[in-house]
Scaffold this active site. Structure first.
Site, PDB file in Angstrom:
ATOM      1  N   HIS A  61       0.825  -1.211   0.000  1.00  0.00           N
ATOM      2  CA  HIS A  61       0.000   0.000   0.000  1.00  0.00           C
ATOM      3  C   HIS A  61       0.858   1.259   0.000  1.00  0.00           C
ATOM      4  CE1 HIS A  61      -3.915  -1.932   0.781  1.00  0.00           C
ATOM      5  NE2 HIS A  61      -3.218  -2.803   1.496  1.00  0.00           N
ATOM      6  N   PRO A  62       0.452   2.262  -0.770  1.00  0.00           N
ATOM      7  CA  PRO A  62       1.134   3.557  -0.683  1.00  0.00           C
ATOM      8  C   PRO A  62       0.692   4.292   0.576  1.00  0.00           C
ATOM      9  CG  PRO A  62      -0.747   3.748  -2.144  1.00  0.00           C
ATOM     10  CD  PRO A  62      -0.666   2.291  -1.724  1.00  0.00           C
ATOM     11  N   GLU A  78      -9.742   4.562  -3.425  1.00  0.00           N
ATOM     12  CA  GLU A  78      -9.925   4.483  -1.974  1.00  0.00           C
ATOM     13  C   GLU A  78      -9.460   5.747  -1.272  1.00  0.00           C
ATOM     14  OE1 GLU A  78      -9.254  -0.340  -2.239  1.00  0.00           O
ATOM     15  OE2 GLU A  78      -7.653   0.970  -1.521  1.00  0.00           O
ATOM     16  N   PHE A 109       1.215   3.379   7.580  1.00  0.00           N
ATOM     17  CA  PHE A 109      -0.030   3.547   8.325  1.00  0.00           C
ATOM     18  C   PHE A 109      -1.171   2.959   7.514  1.00  0.00           C
ATOM     19  CE2 PHE A 109      -3.804   6.379   9.114  1.00  0.00           C
ATOM     20  CZ  PHE A 109      -4.102   5.880  10.371  1.00  0.00           C
ATOM     21  N   ILE A 111      -5.102   2.195   6.939  1.00  0.00           N
ATOM     22  CA  ILE A 111      -6.451   2.628   7.270  1.00  0.00           C
ATOM     23  C   ILE A 111      -7.331   2.420   6.047  1.00  0.00           C
ATOM     24  CG2 ILE A 111      -5.997   5.029   6.606  1.00  0.00           C
ATOM     25  CD1 ILE A 111      -7.934   5.865   8.873  1.00  0.00           C
ATOM     26  N   ALA A 113      -9.473   3.858   3.882  1.00  0.00           N
ATOM     27  CA  ALA A 113      -9.681   5.297   3.689  1.00  0.00           C
ATOM     28  C   ALA A 113     -10.910   5.638   2.856  1.00  0.00           C
ATOM     29  CB  ALA A 113      -8.436   5.908   3.037  1.00  0.00           C
TER      30      ALA A 113
END
Length: 307
Positions: A61-62, A78, A109, A111, A113
């Site tokens: 994930h970025p 997203e 991190f 999440i 989003a």
């Protein structure tokens, strides 16, 4: 996917970057429905993938706010709400806190989003930064699972794309004072997935109630439902997420809660005119988060407690 179709490892790697997860999901396929795939994904992710597999998925994930051309289409969709609501100062602060988080915990991190604004993401990042590493690893794994579920819905969807800028439906809420809190979201949340269509379910009215009759708790044998009091109502957006159903408070009141979904309007030919889920929050759980999703089709539904 109208008929059961085997998933390749490459298919699943679009959903989740863990090779162990992808191999297990591919081996478990074909799936007769999205609901079957979601159940398998949850079992495999939580019971069969180890910490190294979790970290491998996180690394795919970025960071939130990244605008590199290499970012995948699904990641862009997203993060679209966060990117569209980020001011220059918020974007800079988000980049700085992303770097702090990675330095402390060793991974990006995580999440889910979708539909969340840049200030909301930043607030959650700051709140979770204070966690111990073992706690934050579990939080990140739960967020990865939410992303995996949404991406599986897209993979199974008959639609080629989903809206990258979801239209928010108006939220109708009961008397709520704005108050301050260390939370960045309400303690009780939900989203709805249409497992028949393989996509998020938008436009479903959601009610949240709490049991107020202190003389006796709700039970299977107590058919008098006059003890329920409405806390808030909302309508799911294009990502299947409801708006705010209760105040954002540090500690929610313990007790029995009922979340109801008006499924008859969404699926008039379906078997269930509405779906109600009753759950209990205990005294030692008031600081926790309760995500209560609904996986719905015209003739079946499932739910579970997320975080």
């Amino acid at each position: 996917m109208a008929t059961p179709t085997p998933l390749s490892v490459e298919d699943v790697l679009r959903v989740n970057g863990s090779r162990r997860f992808a191999a297990a999901m591919a081996a478990a396929s074909p799936f007769a429905s999205l609901a079957d795939a979601l159940l398998a994904a949850r079992r495999i992710w939580l019971n069969e993938v180890d910490v190294n597999g979790w970290l491998e998925a996180f690394a795919a994930h970025p960071a939130i706010g990244t605008t590199s051309p290499s970012v995948s289409k699904w990641s862009k969709e997203e993060q679209s709400a966060a990117l569209s609501t980020a001011t220059d100062s918020t974007a800079q602060e988000l980049a700085e806190w992303n770097a702090r988080y990675r330095e402390k915990f060793g991974f990006v991190f995580m999440i889910c989003a979708s539909g969340r604004s840049a200030p909301e993401v930043l607030s959650e990042l700051k709140r979770r930064y204070t966690n111990r590493p073992i706690v934050e690893l579990e939080n990140a794994a739960q967020e990865e699972l939410k992303i995996t579920e949404l991406r599986l819905a897209k993979l199974f969807s008959s639609e080629p794309t989903v809206p990258s800028h979801p239209t928010e439906h108006p939220t109708i809420q009961s008397d709520k004072a704005a108050g301050s809190s260390n939370r960045s979201r309400p303690p009780i949340t939900t989203h709805v997935l249409d497992v028949a269509r393989g996509s998020p379910a938008s436009g479903i009215e959601v009610h949240l109630e709490m049991w107020k009759d202190i003389s006796a708790p709700p039970s299977f044998n107590k058919k008098d439902f006059n003890g329920w009091a409405t806390l808030g109502t909302s309508v799911t957006n294009n990502d299947g997420r409801s708006g705010q159903l209760t105040d954002i408070v540090d500690n929610i009141a313990p007790g029995f809660y009922r979340m109801s979904f008006n499924t008859s309007k969404y699926a008039p030919a379906g078997f269930f005119p509405y779906v109600s889920i009753i759950f209990e929050i205990k005294e030692n759980q008031t600081a926790e988060h309760f995500h209560v999703p609904l996986l719905h089709s015209p003739f079946s539904f499932t739910t579970y407690r997320g975080s």
